[in-house]
Design an enzyme around this catalytic site. Structure first.
Site, PDB file in Angstrom:
ATOM      1  N   ASP A  12      25.222 -18.127 -24.724  1.00  0.00           N
ATOM      2  CA  ASP A  12      24.149 -19.097 -24.967  1.00  0.00           C
ATOM      3  C   ASP A  12      24.277 -20.283 -24.019  1.00  0.00           C
ATOM      4  O   ASP A  12      25.338 -20.920 -23.933  1.00  0.00           O
ATOM      5  CB  ASP A  12      24.203 -19.595 -26.419  1.00  0.00           C
ATOM      6  CG  ASP A  12      23.704 -18.546 -27.402  1.00  0.00           C
ATOM      7  OD1 ASP A  12      23.200 -17.499 -26.944  1.00  0.00           O
ATOM      8  OD2 ASP A  12      23.820 -18.784 -28.616  1.00  0.00           O
ATOM      9  N   GLY A  38      24.247 -14.493 -29.326  1.00  0.00           N
ATOM     10  CA  GLY A  38      23.740 -13.126 -29.517  1.00  0.00           C
ATOM     11  C   GLY A  38      23.627 -12.900 -31.010  1.00  0.00           C
ATOM     12  O   GLY A  38      24.568 -13.200 -31.760  1.00  0.00           O
ATOM     13  N   MET A 220      12.592 -18.531 -44.304  1.00  0.00           N
ATOM     14  CA  MET A 220      11.468 -19.428 -43.984  1.00  0.00           C
ATOM     15  C   MET A 220      11.954 -20.787 -43.501  1.00  0.00           C
ATOM     16  O   MET A 220      11.325 -21.807 -43.760  1.00  0.00           O
ATOM     17  CB  MET A 220      10.586 -19.579 -45.231  1.00  0.00           C
ATOM     18  CG  MET A 220      10.084 -18.247 -45.782  1.00  0.00           C
ATOM     19  SD  MET A 220       9.020 -18.409 -47.238  1.00  0.00           S
ATOM     20  CE  MET A 220      10.175 -18.961 -48.499  1.00  0.00           C
ATOM     21  N   GLY A 224      13.161 -22.338 -47.169  1.00  0.00           N
ATOM     22  CA  GLY A 224      13.992 -21.489 -48.011  1.00  0.00           C
ATOM     23  C   GLY A 224      13.817 -20.012 -47.721  1.00  0.00           C
ATOM     24  O   GLY A 224      13.592 -19.604 -46.586  1.00  0.00           O
ATOM     25  N   GLY A 250      19.313 -18.527 -38.635  1.00  0.00           N
ATOM     26  CA  GLY A 250      18.946 -17.258 -39.275  1.00  0.00           C
ATOM     27  C   GLY A 250      20.111 -16.279 -39.258  1.00  0.00           C
ATOM     28  O   GLY A 250      20.336 -15.541 -40.222  1.00  0.00           O
ATOM     29  N   ASP A 251      20.855 -16.276 -38.171  1.00  0.00           N
ATOM     30  CA  ASP A 251      22.010 -15.365 -38.081  1.00  0.00           C
ATOM     31  C   ASP A 251      23.105 -15.780 -39.055  1.00  0.00           C
ATOM     32  O   ASP A 251      23.779 -14.930 -39.650  1.00  0.00           O
ATOM     33  CB  ASP A 251      22.576 -15.361 -36.656  1.00  0.00           C
ATOM     34  CG  ASP A 251      21.540 -14.908 -35.646  1.00  0.00           C
ATOM     35  OD1 ASP A 251      20.686 -14.082 -36.015  1.00  0.00           O
ATOM     36  OD2 ASP A 251      21.574 -15.397 -34.505  1.00  0.00           O
TER      37      ASP A 251
HETATM   38  O1  RIB Z   1      19.484 -16.235 -33.067  1.00  0.00           O
HETATM   39  C1  RIB Z   1      20.050 -17.048 -32.086  1.00  0.00           C
HETATM   40  C2  RIB Z   1      20.521 -16.204 -30.971  1.00  0.00           C
HETATM   41  O2  RIB Z   1      19.417 -15.602 -30.337  1.00  0.00           O
HETATM   42  C3  RIB Z   1      21.237 -16.947 -29.871  1.00  0.00           C
HETATM   43  O3  RIB Z   1      22.612 -16.997 -30.059  1.00  0.00           O
HETATM   44  C4  RIB Z   1      20.827 -16.210 -28.608  1.00  0.00           C
HETATM   45  O4  RIB Z   1      21.904 -15.625 -27.965  1.00  0.00           O
HETATM   46  C5  RIB Z   1      19.790 -15.178 -29.048  1.00  0.00           C
HETATM   47  O5  RIB Z   1      20.356 -13.938 -29.192  1.00  0.00           O
END
Ligand code: RIB
Length: 300
Positions: A12, A38, A220, A224, A250-251
């Protein structure tokens, strides 16, 4: 083992900016940060920081970034036996974060594009040991489909996070997953329906549930999360916080949700925890660097 994340890793390159430059304009941005990212790797790291035993199945680039990504997995206790080195450069993601903590992300897949179904076959014995498989869409779709089929064949639940949204995603494969977790904008792209209010989001999600999609989980942002299956409908409101960088939130949500789920907690409980975990993550800069450890999260 708790979880296999079959997916992407990226480097990133995050620029914090006042505004986007106009065409032909050169603009100075106040700050820059580089870090491991990622969507796949982020989800693995979030679950790992909370204490899950995570197998990462990914392809890093044939460069120094790739070696750094492997080190980063090791430093965070992620299993790297299924991390392969590809022939291309590492995936990279230039990211632009505005003063309202909102981001715009470009991705260059690089070696992630080389994660093919054959790679999964090689790691079948390890994947067979997990309680949950997590997938996103930063690797070839054919690999995502092969992983879904593998999960079904092995009797392992699959969580598909359709990010970034791909309108070509085959609904028949989505229906094979146990959990389907888009964010609101991905839901809009996948259904072609408006998603600008909670009522619209519910209506769009319901069209997928009606088609046979299991456990629709729509994140969202600060509003939430919505969970819907044929019988249940639940909205957990977002916690109001002063967000400074929402990149990877989100991750962090997916990783935390998977952690609690594979510890045997209910969907409702796991969603509530994930909502809080993401709220904590947005209060720090960076992607993985913003994810709390178990101790930090407990204190929060
Ligand atoms: O969801 C965020 C991610 O999206 C970042 O870390 C970037 O690498 C892309 O994959």
């Amino acid at each position: 083992m708790d979880i296999a994340v079959i997916g992407s890793n990226m480097v990133d390159l995050i620029t914090y900016m006042e505004r986007m430059p106009e065409e032909g304009e050169t603009l100075e941005a106040p700050e820059f940060e580089m870090g491991c990212g990622g969507k796949g790797a982020n989800q693995a790291i979030a679950a790992g920081r909370l204490g899950s035993d995570v197998l990462m199945v990914t392809k890093v680039g044939n460069d120094l970034f790739g070696q750094n990504t492997i080190e980063n997995f090791k430093n965070n206790g992620i299993r790297t036996e299924a991390v392969e080195v590809g022939t291309r450069t590492s995936g990279v993601a230039p990211i632009f974060v505005d003063p309202h903590a909102k981001n715009r992300i470009l991705i260059i897949q690089g070696a992630n594009n080389e994660l093919r179904p054959e790679s999964l076959e090689q790691h079948r014995p390890a994947i067979k040991e997990v309680k949950l498989i997590i997938l996103q869409l930063e690797i070839p779709l054919e690999t995502v489909y092969a992983a879904i089929d593998m999960g079904v064949e092995m009797g392992i639940p699959v969580l598909l996070n359709p990010a970034p949204a791909n309108p070509e995603l085959d609904i028949e494969y989505v229906k094979k997953c146990t959990y389907f977790a888009p964010n609101e904008s991905e839901l809009g792209i996948l259904t072609g329906l408006p998603v600008s209010s909670l009522a619209e989001i519910k209506a769009a999600a319901a069209t997928l549930v009606d088609k046979g999609v299991n456990n629709m989980i729509v994140t969202m942002g600060d509003k939430g999360v919505l969970w819907m299956d044929g019988q249940n409908e639940l909205v957990i409101e977002g916690k109001k916080v002063d967000a400074i960088d929402t990149t990877g939130a989100g991750d962090s949500f997916i990783g935390c949700f998977a952690h609690y789920l594979t510890k045997g907690e209910s969907i409702e409980y796991s969603l509530g925890k994930a909502n809080l975990y993401a709220a904590q993550a947005v209060q720090k800069r960076g992607t993985q660097s913003s994810y709390p450890t178990k101790q930090e999260f407990t204190a929060y």
